[in-house]
Design a protein around this motif. Sequence first.
Motif, PDB file in Angstrom:
ATOM      1  N   GLU A  30      36.195 -40.702  17.539  1.00 26.29           N
ATOM      2  CA  GLU A  30      36.236 -41.977  18.262  1.00 26.29           C
ATOM      3  C   GLU A  30      36.355 -43.141  17.285  1.00 26.29           C
ATOM      4  OE1 GLU A  30      36.492 -41.963  21.484  1.00 26.29           O
ATOM      5  OE2 GLU A  30      36.049 -39.831  21.718  1.00 26.29           O
ATOM      6  N   ALA A  31      36.555 -44.340  17.807  1.00 27.86           N
ATOM      7  CA  ALA A  31      36.707 -45.531  16.965  1.00 27.86           C
ATOM      8  C   ALA A  31      35.379 -46.024  16.396  1.00 27.86           C
ATOM      9  CB  ALA A  31      37.380 -46.640  17.758  1.00 27.86           C
ATOM     10  N   HIS A  32      34.265 -45.614  17.002  1.00 30.01           N
ATOM     11  CA  HIS A  32      32.946 -46.100  16.594  1.00 30.01           C
ATOM     12  C   HIS A  32      31.990 -44.935  16.397  1.00 30.01           C
ATOM     13  CE1 HIS A  32      34.212 -50.129  17.705  1.00 30.01           C
ATOM     14  NE2 HIS A  32      34.629 -49.632  18.856  1.00 30.01           N
ATOM     15  N   LEU A  33      31.044 -45.121  15.514  1.00 28.64           N
ATOM     16  CA  LEU A  33      29.969 -44.146  15.337  1.00 28.64           C
ATOM     17  C   LEU A  33      28.976 -44.282  16.487  1.00 28.64           C
ATOM     18  CD1 LEU A  33      29.262 -44.543  11.518  1.00 28.64           C
ATOM     19  CD2 LEU A  33      30.529 -42.711  12.647  1.00 28.64           C
ATOM     20  N   GLY A  34      28.209 -43.245  16.728  1.00 31.97           N
ATOM     21  CA  GLY A  34      27.158 -43.322  17.732  1.00 31.97           C
ATOM     22  C   GLY A  34      27.173 -42.191  18.732  1.00 31.97           C
ATOM     23  N   GLY A  35      28.333 -41.635  18.987  1.00 36.31           N
ATOM     24  CA  GLY A  35      28.427 -40.518  19.924  1.00 36.31           C
ATOM     25  C   GLY A  35      27.877 -40.842  21.299  1.00 36.31           C
ATOM     26  N   LEU A  36      27.247 -39.862  21.914  1.00 29.06           N
ATOM     27  CA  LEU A  36      26.709 -40.028  23.268  1.00 29.06           C
ATOM     28  C   LEU A  36      25.543 -41.006  23.319  1.00 29.06           C
ATOM     29  CD1 LEU A  36      26.833 -36.334  24.546  1.00 29.06           C
ATOM     30  CD2 LEU A  36      28.368 -38.221  25.128  1.00 29.06           C
ATOM     31  N   ALA A  37      24.909 -41.266  22.184  1.00 30.07           N
ATOM     32  CA  ALA A  37      23.781 -42.200  22.157  1.00 30.07           C
ATOM     33  C   ALA A  37      24.225 -43.617  22.550  1.00 30.07           C
ATOM     34  CB  ALA A  37      23.134 -42.222  20.779  1.00 30.07           C
ATOM     35  N   ARG A  38      25.510 -43.906  22.409  1.00 30.15           N
ATOM     36  CA  ARG A  38      26.022 -45.233  22.802  1.00 30.15           C
ATOM     37  C   ARG A  38      25.907 -45.440  24.313  1.00 30.15           C
ATOM     38  NH1 ARG A  38      29.130 -47.871  19.005  1.00 30.15           N
ATOM     39  NH2 ARG A  38      30.362 -48.879  20.622  1.00 30.15           N
ATOM     40  N   GLU A  39      25.775 -44.360  25.055  1.00 32.43           N
ATOM     41  CA  GLU A  39      25.678 -44.440  26.514  1.00 32.43           C
ATOM     42  C   GLU A  39      24.229 -44.462  27.010  1.00 32.43           C
ATOM     43  OE1 GLU A  39      28.104 -41.407  28.291  1.00 32.43           O
ATOM     44  OE2 GLU A  39      29.646 -41.657  26.757  1.00 32.43           O
ATOM     45  N   LEU A  40      23.272 -44.249  26.114  1.00 31.91           N
ATOM     46  CA  LEU A  40      21.861 -44.219  26.508  1.00 31.91           C
ATOM     47  C   LEU A  40      21.224 -45.592  26.349  1.00 31.91           C
ATOM     48  CD1 LEU A  40      20.801 -40.914  24.713  1.00 31.91           C
ATOM     49  CD2 LEU A  40      21.454 -41.207  27.104  1.00 31.91           C
ATOM     50  N   THR A  41      20.182 -45.835  27.114  1.00 26.48           N
ATOM     51  CA  THR A  41      19.475 -47.108  27.000  1.00 26.48           C
ATOM     52  C   THR A  41      18.078 -46.931  26.418  1.00 26.48           C
ATOM     53  OG1 THR A  41      18.744 -46.924  29.299  1.00 26.48           O
ATOM     54  CG2 THR A  41      20.734 -48.229  28.861  1.00 26.48           C
ATOM     55  N   HIS A  42      17.353 -45.913  26.882  1.00 26.74           N
ATOM     56  CA  HIS A  42      15.974 -45.692  26.445  1.00 26.74           C
ATOM     57  C   HIS A  42      15.723 -44.216  26.180  1.00 26.74           C
ATOM     58  CE1 HIS A  42      15.725 -49.488  28.692  1.00 26.74           C
ATOM     59  NE2 HIS A  42      14.748 -49.793  27.860  1.00 26.74           N
ATOM     60  N   THR A  43      14.765 -43.952  25.284  1.00 28.54           N
ATOM     61  CA  THR A  43      14.316 -42.577  25.081  1.00 28.54           C
ATOM     62  C   THR A  43      13.314 -42.240  26.176  1.00 28.54           C
ATOM     63  OG1 THR A  43      12.421 -43.172  23.709  1.00 28.54           O
ATOM     64  CG2 THR A  43      14.542 -42.803  22.585  1.00 28.54           C
ATOM     65  N   ILE A  44      12.880 -40.993  26.238  1.00 23.94           N
ATOM     66  CA  ILE A  44      11.889 -40.594  27.234  1.00 23.94           C
ATOM     67  C   ILE A  44      10.563 -41.330  27.023  1.00 23.94           C
ATOM     68  CG2 ILE A  44      10.981 -38.602  25.989  1.00 23.94           C
ATOM     69  CD1 ILE A  44      11.043 -37.144  28.759  1.00 23.94           C
ATOM     70  N   GLU A  45      10.315 -41.754  25.758  1.00 22.03           N
ATOM     71  CA  GLU A  45       9.097 -42.501  25.450  1.00 22.03           C
ATOM     72  C   GLU A  45       9.245 -43.991  25.769  1.00 22.03           C
ATOM     73  OE1 GLU A  45      10.642 -40.637  23.017  1.00 22.03           O
ATOM     74  OE2 GLU A  45       9.354 -38.863  23.069  1.00 22.03           O
ATOM     75  N   GLY A  46      10.462 -44.431  26.120  1.00 21.38           N
ATOM     76  CA  GLY A  46      10.681 -45.831  26.466  1.00 21.38           C
ATOM     77  C   GLY A  46      11.240 -46.694  25.348  1.00 21.38           C
ATOM     78  N   ALA A  47      11.489 -46.106  24.177  1.00 23.25           N
ATOM     79  CA  ALA A  47      12.048 -46.883  23.061  1.00 23.25           C
ATOM     80  C   ALA A  47      13.514 -47.192  23.334  1.00 23.25           C
ATOM     81  CB  ALA A  47      11.913 -46.094  21.767  1.00 23.25           C
ATOM     82  N   HIS A  48      13.973 -48.330  22.831  1.00 21.60           N
ATOM     83  CA  HIS A  48      15.365 -48.727  22.999  1.00 21.60           C
ATOM     84  C   HIS A  48      16.255 -47.935  22.046  1.00 21.60           C
ATOM     85  CE1 HIS A  48      14.628 -52.147  25.642  1.00 21.60           C
ATOM     86  NE2 HIS A  48      13.523 -52.344  24.918  1.00 21.60           N
ATOM     87  N   VAL A  49      17.201 -47.201  22.578  1.00 19.81           N
ATOM     88  CA  VAL A  49      18.109 -46.396  21.764  1.00 19.81           C
ATOM     89  C   VAL A  49      19.017 -47.301  20.941  1.00 19.81           C
ATOM     90  CG1 VAL A  49      20.016 -44.731  21.839  1.00 19.81           C
ATOM     91  CG2 VAL A  49      18.048 -44.454  23.354  1.00 19.81           C
ATOM     92  N   SER A  50      19.466 -48.393  21.520  1.00 20.77           N
ATOM     93  CA  SER A  50      20.430 -49.260  20.840  1.00 20.77           C
ATOM     94  C   SER A  50      19.876 -49.822  19.531  1.00 20.77           C
ATOM     95  CB  SER A  50      20.886 -50.390  21.751  1.00 20.77           C
ATOM     96  OG  SER A  50      19.789 -51.206  22.126  1.00 20.77           O
ATOM     97  N   GLU A  51      18.599 -50.139  19.485  1.00 19.63           N
ATOM     98  CA  GLU A  51      18.006 -50.667  18.254  1.00 19.63           C
ATOM     99  C   GLU A  51      18.060 -49.633  17.133  1.00 19.63           C
ATOM    100  OE1 GLU A  51      14.072 -51.943  19.222  1.00 19.63           O
ATOM    101  OE2 GLU A  51      14.776 -53.453  20.647  1.00 19.63           O
ATOM    102  N   HIS A  52      17.697 -48.412  17.447  1.00 19.62           N
ATOM    103  CA  HIS A  52      17.731 -47.335  16.459  1.00 19.62           C
ATOM    104  C   HIS A  52      19.181 -47.050  16.050  1.00 19.62           C
ATOM    105  CE1 HIS A  52      16.793 -43.687  14.291  1.00 19.62           C
ATOM    106  NE2 HIS A  52      17.581 -42.986  15.086  1.00 19.62           N
ATOM    107  N   LEU A  53      20.074 -47.038  17.021  1.00 21.59           N
ATOM    108  CA  LEU A  53      21.475 -46.718  16.758  1.00 21.59           C
ATOM    109  C   LEU A  53      22.137 -47.762  15.865  1.00 21.59           C
ATOM    110  CD1 LEU A  53      23.675 -44.674  17.358  1.00 21.59           C
ATOM    111  CD2 LEU A  53      24.258 -45.998  19.388  1.00 21.59           C
ATOM    112  N   VAL A  54      21.885 -49.032  16.124  1.00 20.78           N
ATOM    113  CA  VAL A  54      22.457 -50.104  15.304  1.00 20.78           C
ATOM    114  C   VAL A  54      21.967 -49.973  13.861  1.00 20.78           C
ATOM    115  CG1 VAL A  54      22.406 -52.604  14.896  1.00 20.78           C
ATOM    116  CG2 VAL A  54      22.870 -51.718  17.185  1.00 20.78           C
TER     117      VAL A  54
END
Length: 85
Positions: free
Chosen positions: A28-52
Amino acid sequence: MIGGGIAGMSAALSLADQGFEAVLIEKEAHLGGLARELTHTIEGAHVSEHLVDLVDRVSRHEKIQVLTEALIVGFSGFKGTSPQR
């Protein structure tokens, strides 16, 4: 490494932090894979913050080469081995 998702980026960082050169190949054009489509982990943490943070660390690492929009047309050797020097 093949795949620029969280697992591929983590593996590339782990190797690069040990002093090894790593090439990360993503179709793909960007790194991140399927995590780019997620918003939160099961614990409630923001996926986007970790991904960035992860994408930034991988992109800036001097021992990691990132190839996006890449297509693998062939390979030699065995999976999991480094090229002979």
